[in-house]
Design an enzyme around this catalytic site. Structure first.
Site, PDB file in Angstrom:
ATOM      1  CE  LYS A 144      -3.793   1.237   3.132  1.00 58.78           C
ATOM      2  NZ  LYS A 144      -4.412   0.709   4.368  1.00 58.78           N
TER       3      LYS A 144
HETATM    4  O1  G3P Z   1      -7.832   1.653   5.927  1.00 57.19           O
HETATM    5  C1  G3P Z   1      -7.892   3.010   6.265  1.00 57.19           C
HETATM    6  C2  G3P Z   1      -8.683   3.156   7.503  1.00 57.19           C
HETATM    7  O2  G3P Z   1      -8.100   2.394   8.507  1.00 57.19           O
HETATM    8  C3  G3P Z   1      -8.919   4.499   8.002  1.00 57.19           C
HETATM    9  O3  G3P Z   1      -9.998   4.360   8.856  1.00 57.19           O
HETATM   10  O4  G3P Z   1     -11.521   4.984  10.677  1.00 57.19           O
HETATM   11  O5  G3P Z   1      -9.090   5.638  10.761  1.00 57.19           O
HETATM   12  O6  G3P Z   1     -10.619   6.739   9.156  1.00 57.19           O
HETATM   13  P1  G3P Z   1     -10.320   5.491   9.912  1.00 57.19           P
END
Ligand code: G3P
Length: 193
Positions: free
Chosen positions: A87
Site C-alpha cells: 500500500k
Molecule cells: O484503511 C484506512 C482506515 O483504517 C482508516 O480508517 O476509521 O481511521 O478513518 P479510519
C-alpha cells in the site's frame, strides 16, 4: 463485494475468519501502532502472522514517502508472502510507485464524511469512471465506520469494503430474526416438550 477487515488485531482477524466472511485484511501504520507492533522485523513478522490466518490479500503500507524508498520497501514487503499487497499513499511519489497498475484504489469514506464531504458519493464516482474507461484497478472502500456504510458500498458497486469487525457483525443483527427465531423455538417446544 468482498469483505476485508481493517485491523492488525490477530484475535479480531481470527474471529472474522471463523465467521466465514473474510476475504482479506488491510492494515496501516496507525493500526499496527495500536497493536503495539514496533520495529521493522516485528512488523514483518506480524504481516506474515496475518497472512497465515486469512486466505486473501493482506495490505502492508510503506513508511517511505520518496519513490526509491517506496520501491525498496515495497519489494521487501511483497517478498514476505504471496498474499501481501503493498500500500502506498496517494501522493505524487506514491502515484509514481503505483503507475505500473495498482490492484486497488482506496477512498477513505469515513474521513471524507468527517469533513462534510460525501465518501460514498466518491466511491460511486470512481466505480463509474473505472467502468467507463475500462480500468482494472478495483475500488477498495476504506475508513468504513458502520454497517450502513457497508450497505452503501455494495449499492455503489465497490469491489471491496474494508471494515471494522463490529460493522460486519452489524449486518447479522436484525430484531425480526431474533424474535422470529425465538417464536419458532417456543412453538417447537410447545409440541415437543
Ligand atoms: O484503511 C484506512 C482506515 O483504517 C482508516 O480508517 O476509521 O481511521 O478513518 P479510519
Amino acid at each position: 463485494m468482498k469483505f476485508f477487515l481493517d485491523t492488525a488485531n490477530l484475535d479480531q482477524i481470527r474471529e472474522a475468519n471463523d465467521l466465514g466472511v473474510l476475504d482479506g485484511v488491510t492494515t496501516n501504520p496507525s493500526l499496527m501502532a495500536k497493536e503495539g507492533i514496533k520495529g521493522v522485523e516485528n512488523c514483518k513478522k506480524h504481516y506474515v502472522d496475518i497472512c497465515n490466518i486469512v486466505q486473501g490479500d493482506v495490505s502492508a503500507e510503506v513508511i517511505a514517502t520518496d519513490y526509491e524508498g517506496m520501491i525498496k520497501e515495497g519489494e521487501e514487503l511483497a517478498a514476505l508472502h504471496p498474499n501481501i499487497v503493498v500500500k502506498v499513499p496517494c501522493i505524487a511519489e506514491g502515484i509514481k510507485a503505483a503507475k505500473a497498475g495498482a490492484t486497488y484504489v482506496s477512498p477513505f469514506v469515513g474521513r471524507l464524511d468527517d469533513i462534510c464531504s460525501d465518501g460514498i458519493e466518491l466511491v460511486s464516482k470512481i466505480v463509474d469512471m473505472y467502468s467507463y474507461y475500462g480500468f482494472h484497478t478495483q475500488v477498495l472502500a476504506a475508513s468504513i465506520r458502520n454497517t450502513q456504510h457497508i450497505i452503501q458500498c455494495i449499492e455503489a458497486g465497490a469491489d471491496v469494503a474494508t471494515c471494522p469487525l463490529a460493522a460486519i457483525k452489524g449486518l447479522l443483527n436484525h430484531p425480526l430474526t431474533d424474535s422470529g427465531l425465538a417464536k419458532f423455538l417456543e412453538d417447537y417446544k410447545k409440541v415437543n416438550g
